[in-house]
Motif scaffolding. Structure first.
Motif, PDB file in Angstrom:
ATOM      1  N   LEU A 302     -39.099 -44.974 -15.740  1.00 55.76           N
ATOM      2  CA  LEU A 302     -38.002 -44.175 -15.194  1.00 55.76           C
ATOM      3  C   LEU A 302     -37.978 -42.833 -15.909  1.00 55.76           C
ATOM      4  O   LEU A 302     -38.519 -42.699 -17.022  1.00 55.76           O
ATOM      5  CB  LEU A 302     -36.664 -44.903 -15.385  1.00 55.76           C
ATOM      6  CG  LEU A 302     -36.463 -46.164 -14.538  1.00 55.76           C
ATOM      7  CD1 LEU A 302     -35.272 -46.971 -15.057  1.00 55.76           C
ATOM      8  CD2 LEU A 302     -36.256 -45.811 -13.074  1.00 55.76           C
ATOM      9  N   PRO A 303     -37.363 -41.815 -15.327  1.00 57.35           N
ATOM     10  CA  PRO A 303     -37.385 -40.498 -15.961  1.00 57.35           C
ATOM     11  C   PRO A 303     -36.659 -40.477 -17.307  1.00 57.35           C
ATOM     12  O   PRO A 303     -35.670 -41.199 -17.510  1.00 57.35           O
ATOM     13  CB  PRO A 303     -36.653 -39.604 -14.953  1.00 57.35           C
ATOM     14  CG  PRO A 303     -36.721 -40.335 -13.652  1.00 57.35           C
ATOM     15  CD  PRO A 303     -36.705 -41.781 -14.006  1.00 57.35           C
ATOM     16  N   MET A 304     -37.142 -39.627 -18.201  1.00 54.26           N
ATOM     17  CA  MET A 304     -36.478 -39.329 -19.478  1.00 54.26           C
ATOM     18  C   MET A 304     -36.142 -37.847 -19.484  1.00 54.26           C
ATOM     19  O   MET A 304     -36.992 -37.000 -19.171  1.00 54.26           O
ATOM     20  CB  MET A 304     -37.362 -39.680 -20.668  1.00 54.26           C
ATOM     21  CG  MET A 304     -36.731 -39.401 -22.032  1.00 54.26           C
ATOM     22  SD  MET A 304     -35.300 -40.424 -22.401  1.00 54.26           S
ATOM     23  CE  MET A 304     -36.075 -41.995 -22.802  1.00 54.26           C
ATOM     24  N   TYR A 305     -34.910 -37.547 -19.862  1.00 60.53           N
ATOM     25  CA  TYR A 305     -34.395 -36.173 -19.822  1.00 60.53           C
ATOM     26  C   TYR A 305     -33.747 -35.836 -21.154  1.00 60.53           C
ATOM     27  O   TYR A 305     -32.933 -36.616 -21.667  1.00 60.53           O
ATOM     28  CB  TYR A 305     -33.410 -36.063 -18.656  1.00 60.53           C
ATOM     29  CG  TYR A 305     -32.269 -35.096 -18.794  1.00 60.53           C
ATOM     30  CD1 TYR A 305     -32.478 -33.714 -18.790  1.00 60.53           C
ATOM     31  CD2 TYR A 305     -30.961 -35.557 -18.882  1.00 60.53           C
ATOM     32  CE1 TYR A 305     -31.401 -32.832 -18.893  1.00 60.53           C
ATOM     33  CE2 TYR A 305     -29.891 -34.690 -18.967  1.00 60.53           C
ATOM     34  CZ  TYR A 305     -30.113 -33.332 -18.981  1.00 60.53           C
ATOM     35  OH  TYR A 305     -29.046 -32.480 -19.083  1.00 60.53           O
ATOM     36  N   MET A 306     -34.129 -34.705 -21.740  1.00 55.44           N
ATOM     37  CA  MET A 306     -33.572 -34.240 -23.007  1.00 55.44           C
ATOM     38  C   MET A 306     -32.300 -33.448 -22.689  1.00 55.44           C
ATOM     39  O   MET A 306     -32.347 -32.258 -22.399  1.00 55.44           O
ATOM     40  CB  MET A 306     -34.593 -33.364 -23.740  1.00 55.44           C
ATOM     41  CG  MET A 306     -34.188 -32.977 -25.148  1.00 55.44           C
ATOM     42  SD  MET A 306     -34.289 -34.316 -26.352  1.00 55.44           S
ATOM     43  CE  MET A 306     -36.069 -34.606 -26.435  1.00 55.44           C
ATOM     44  N   GLY A 307     -31.161 -34.127 -22.764  1.00 53.52           N
ATOM     45  CA  GLY A 307     -29.909 -33.495 -22.368  1.00 53.52           C
ATOM     46  C   GLY A 307     -29.444 -32.401 -23.302  1.00 53.52           C
ATOM     47  O   GLY A 307     -28.752 -31.472 -22.876  1.00 53.52           O
ATOM     48  N   GLU A 308     -29.810 -32.517 -24.579  1.00 56.47           N
ATOM     49  CA  GLU A 308     -29.433 -31.492 -25.556  1.00 56.47           C
ATOM     50  C   GLU A 308     -30.590 -31.224 -26.504  1.00 56.47           C
ATOM     51  O   GLU A 308     -31.209 -32.153 -27.031  1.00 56.47           O
ATOM     52  CB  GLU A 308     -28.208 -31.915 -26.374  1.00 56.47           C
ATOM     53  CG  GLU A 308     -26.926 -32.012 -25.577  1.00 56.47           C
ATOM     54  CD  GLU A 308     -25.731 -32.399 -26.436  1.00 56.47           C
ATOM     55  OE1 GLU A 308     -25.795 -32.209 -27.674  1.00 56.47           O
ATOM     56  OE2 GLU A 308     -24.735 -32.892 -25.875  1.00 56.47           O
ATOM     57  N   ILE A 309     -30.844 -29.937 -26.697  1.00 53.37           N
ATOM     58  CA  ILE A 309     -31.821 -29.457 -27.662  1.00 53.37           C
ATOM     59  C   ILE A 309     -31.415 -28.036 -28.005  1.00 53.37           C
ATOM     60  O   ILE A 309     -30.846 -27.322 -27.175  1.00 53.37           O
ATOM     61  CB  ILE A 309     -33.255 -29.502 -27.089  1.00 53.37           C
ATOM     62  CG1 ILE A 309     -34.262 -28.975 -28.098  1.00 53.37           C
ATOM     63  CG2 ILE A 309     -33.355 -28.756 -25.784  1.00 53.37           C
ATOM     64  CD1 ILE A 309     -35.701 -29.066 -27.629  1.00 53.37           C
ATOM     65  N   GLY A 310     -31.678 -27.603 -29.227  1.00 52.71           N
ATOM     66  CA  GLY A 310     -31.321 -26.235 -29.593  1.00 52.71           C
ATOM     67  C   GLY A 310     -31.019 -26.099 -31.068  1.00 52.71           C
ATOM     68  O   GLY A 310     -31.414 -26.920 -31.891  1.00 52.71           O
ATOM     69  N   ASN A 327     -45.216 -33.778 -21.767  1.00 48.34           N
ATOM     70  CA  ASN A 327     -44.925 -35.206 -21.701  1.00 48.34           C
ATOM     71  C   ASN A 327     -43.898 -35.562 -20.628  1.00 48.34           C
ATOM     72  O   ASN A 327     -43.317 -36.652 -20.652  1.00 48.34           O
ATOM     73  CB  ASN A 327     -44.461 -35.698 -23.076  1.00 48.34           C
ATOM     74  CG  ASN A 327     -45.583 -35.722 -24.081  1.00 48.34           C
ATOM     75  OD1 ASN A 327     -46.352 -36.683 -24.141  1.00 48.34           O
ATOM     76  ND2 ASN A 327     -45.705 -34.660 -24.869  1.00 48.34           N
ATOM     77  N   ASN A 328     -43.683 -34.631 -19.684  1.00 49.21           N
ATOM     78  CA  ASN A 328     -42.825 -34.891 -18.528  1.00 49.21           C
ATOM     79  C   ASN A 328     -41.413 -35.327 -18.938  1.00 49.21           C
ATOM     80  O   ASN A 328     -40.843 -36.265 -18.377  1.00 49.21           O
ATOM     81  CB  ASN A 328     -43.454 -35.947 -17.609  1.00 49.21           C
ATOM     82  CG  ASN A 328     -42.778 -35.981 -16.246  1.00 49.21           C
ATOM     83  OD1 ASN A 328     -42.222 -34.996 -15.782  1.00 49.21           O
ATOM     84  ND2 ASN A 328     -42.831 -37.148 -15.604  1.00 49.21           N
ATOM     85  N   ILE A 329     -40.861 -34.640 -19.930  1.00 51.24           N
ATOM     86  CA  ILE A 329     -39.461 -34.836 -20.317  1.00 51.24           C
ATOM     87  C   ILE A 329     -38.726 -33.542 -20.001  1.00 51.24           C
ATOM     88  O   ILE A 329     -38.996 -32.501 -20.603  1.00 51.24           O
ATOM     89  CB  ILE A 329     -39.324 -35.198 -21.808  1.00 51.24           C
ATOM     90  CG1 ILE A 329     -39.992 -36.542 -22.076  1.00 51.24           C
ATOM     91  CG2 ILE A 329     -37.857 -35.221 -22.225  1.00 51.24           C
ATOM     92  CD1 ILE A 329     -39.977 -36.963 -23.539  1.00 51.24           C
ATOM     93  N   SER A 330     -37.832 -33.583 -19.045  1.00 48.58           N
ATOM     94  CA  SER A 330     -37.093 -32.377 -18.654  1.00 48.58           C
ATOM     95  C   SER A 330     -35.961 -32.123 -19.647  1.00 48.58           C
ATOM     96  O   SER A 330     -35.685 -32.958 -20.516  1.00 48.58           O
ATOM     97  CB  SER A 330     -36.569 -32.527 -17.229  1.00 48.58           C
ATOM     98  OG  SER A 330     -35.806 -33.702 -17.090  1.00 48.58           O
ATOM     99  N   TYR A 331     -35.256 -30.983 -19.504  1.00 49.68           N
ATOM    100  CA  TYR A 331     -34.352 -30.613 -20.601  1.00 49.68           C
ATOM    101  C   TYR A 331     -33.283 -29.614 -20.179  1.00 49.68           C
ATOM    102  O   TYR A 331     -33.447 -28.838 -19.243  1.00 49.68           O
ATOM    103  CB  TYR A 331     -35.155 -30.013 -21.761  1.00 49.68           C
ATOM    104  CG  TYR A 331     -35.968 -28.792 -21.382  1.00 49.68           C
ATOM    105  CD1 TYR A 331     -35.430 -27.507 -21.479  1.00 49.68           C
ATOM    106  CD2 TYR A 331     -37.278 -28.920 -20.919  1.00 49.68           C
ATOM    107  CE1 TYR A 331     -36.173 -26.388 -21.129  1.00 49.68           C
ATOM    108  CE2 TYR A 331     -38.027 -27.811 -20.556  1.00 49.68           C
ATOM    109  CZ  TYR A 331     -37.477 -26.545 -20.671  1.00 49.68           C
ATOM    110  OH  TYR A 331     -38.214 -25.436 -20.307  1.00 49.68           O
ATOM    111  N   THR A 332     -32.165 -29.656 -20.936  1.00 52.48           N
ATOM    112  CA  THR A 332     -31.142 -28.610 -20.906  1.00 52.48           C
ATOM    113  C   THR A 332     -30.779 -28.268 -22.345  1.00 52.48           C
ATOM    114  O   THR A 332     -30.510 -29.165 -23.154  1.00 52.48           O
ATOM    115  CB  THR A 332     -29.875 -29.062 -20.150  1.00 52.48           C
ATOM    116  OG1 THR A 332     -29.467 -30.362 -20.588  1.00 52.48           O
ATOM    117  CG2 THR A 332     -30.107 -29.075 -18.645  1.00 52.48           C
ATOM    118  N   PHE A 333     -30.804 -26.984 -22.661  1.00 55.16           N
ATOM    119  CA  PHE A 333     -30.503 -26.531 -24.021  1.00 55.16           C
ATOM    120  C   PHE A 333     -28.996 -26.535 -24.273  1.00 55.16           C
ATOM    121  O   PHE A 333     -28.182 -26.391 -23.364  1.00 55.16           O
ATOM    122  CB  PHE A 333     -31.055 -25.123 -24.229  1.00 55.16           C
ATOM    123  CG  PHE A 333     -32.455 -25.089 -24.765  1.00 55.16           C
ATOM    124  CD1 PHE A 333     -32.712 -24.678 -26.066  1.00 55.16           C
ATOM    125  CD2 PHE A 333     -33.524 -25.472 -23.966  1.00 55.16           C
ATOM    126  CE1 PHE A 333     -33.996 -24.640 -26.560  1.00 55.16           C
ATOM    127  CE2 PHE A 333     -34.818 -25.446 -24.459  1.00 55.16           C
ATOM    128  CZ  PHE A 333     -35.061 -25.027 -25.755  1.00 55.16           C
TER     129      PHE A 333
END
Length: 410
Positions: A302-310, A327-333
């Motif tokens: 299933l998809p993995m998403y980086m909800g927070e980074i910064g 590595n196909n991990i989407s993200y929102t800063f």
């Protein structure tokens, strides 16, 4: 208006505004999110932190870090009525369509909107004690996103009772009461059901993130039982949403700052339209540093998403973006806007704000201490009014290096 902001705004106006995406809803297919036409959708964007869930450090505070603490300090300095007026002005001006338009101009395609559950109750929050304006605020962002070709993730950042046990969930007493309170769990499910019912047919919304960063790392021998309870709470929230909405993706985060996926191994949520969300703020910007996230994603397919980074150097952020994309991990800063830097656009703190900060640091354990340490009321009112002006989009400064490090066009 600052020259750099004008430049960004005019450039974005010159770009063609796409109509809102393909018809229909985004959904999960294996390890990807796909459009109704079957095209892959890779999340890239930012978080509207601090707007509907104030955090102290974004105002320059250190000890006064949770929404209830910030509100109490303002009430002590200028009174509850002036504080209520401030919060209304803050909500009206901190994020507007100009901000969303700017976000879209950077190449972002998604916004994550953190919110406090109290925005959907009659509890005392941000100047209102009844007729809360949560739906009004979310409706505005939905419309702004539609106008600018963005999708929206709704993130319950502060859940009933508190899910984390720290300032970020605005809980009472530093404990994740949601995990042990049937009353809070019932309210949690009720609010999600109301939200999902309202937006069930809204394709602008990508999905619903059940709870942010549940069960912090402070609870020693209790951690395992709290993690087990969390799984049941997640199942309850998912079931409440599915009673009224089978269209949207539901996002599931792991305990210990969205970083420990072991308690979710082997858990069957019996739902084909879910994805997982992780967070990362430090360590090496390499695949090895997030190997546990990648391995879990591969195991559940299933998809993995980086909800927070910064909150790191531009170089670290750029390196980590490459790791995520590879590595196909989407993200929102995190976050879009705050005082000073480490964000997409920064604002300056007003003159006299040092006195406001000093009061939040002072002894306020008794009424005598409050009276003794309170700064001049008129000066604080003036500083609060100036803060509203400073945080308006036209008075903010884009952080170009930060934006470039996000892996999107300037």
């Amino acid at each position: 208006m600052k020259k750099s902001v004008i430049t960004f705004f005019l450039l974005s106006l010159l770009s063609s505004l796409s109509s809102f995406g393909a018809e229909g809803f985004l959904h999960v297919k294996g390890q990807d999110i796909v459009t109704a036409d079957g095209e892959k959708y890779y999340i890239q964007g930012t978080n509207l932190g601090n707007w509907l869930n104030p955090e102290g450090y974004m105002f320059g505070f250190r000890k006064c870090n949770a929404p209830r603490m910030i509100n109490d300090a303002f009430c002590q300095m200028v009174g509850p009525d002036a504080t209520a007026r401030f919060w209304k002005e803050f909500k009206d001006n901190y994020i507007t369509e100009a901000d969303v338009h700017f976000i879209a101009s950077t190449g972002a395609n998604t916004i994550r909107l953190p919110f406090h559950y109290k925005l959907f109750t009659d509890e005392d929050y941000m100047g209102l004690t009844s007729n809360q304006d949560g739906f009004q605020r979310v409706d505005s962002v939905v419309n702004w996103c539609r106008n600018n070709g963005l999708h929206l993730i709704l993130d319950m950042h502060d859940a009933p009772g508190g899910q984390t046990g720290d300032n970020i969930d605005d809980s009472c007493g530093g404990y994740p009461w949601l995990m042990v309170s049937p009353e809070s769990q019932q309210q949690f499910c009720q609010i999600w059901k109301e939200i999902a019912s309202r937006y069930a047919d809204e394709p602008v919304i990508l999905g619903y993130e059940l709870i942010n960063e549940p069960v912090a790392t402070y609870f020693g021998e209790e951690e395992a039982s709290l993690n087990t309870a969390l799984v049941e709470v997640l199942k309850m929230g998912l079931a409440a949403i599915r009673e009224v909405d089978c269209n949207h993706i539901v996002l599931i985060g792991s305990p210990q700052w969205n970083s420990n996926f072991k308690p979710l191994e082997g858990v069957d949520f019996n739902d084909s339209n879910i994805m997982y969300t992780c967070h990362r703020y430090g360590g090496d910007p390499t695949p090895e540093a997030i190997r546990s996230y990648i391995d879990f994603r591969d195991a559940v397919n299933l998809p993995m998403y980086m909800g927070e980074i910064g909150h790191n150097t531009d170089q670290w952020q750029a390196d980590f973006v490459k790791t995520m994309k590879d590595n196909n991990i989407s993200y929102t800063f995190w976050p879009y806007k705050k005082c000073k830097d480490s964000c997409m656009v920064g604002f300056t703190l007003p003159d006299g704000w040092d006195e406001v900060i000093a009061y939040t640091e002072a002894d306020r354990s008794t009424y005598a201490e409050m009276r003794k340490n309170r700064p001049d009321i008129q000066k604080v009112n003036a500083a609060l009014a100036q803060l509203i002006e400073n945080c308006k989009f036209e008075n903010c400064t884009p952080q170009n290096g930060y934006i470039a490090s996000m892996g999107m066009k300037k």
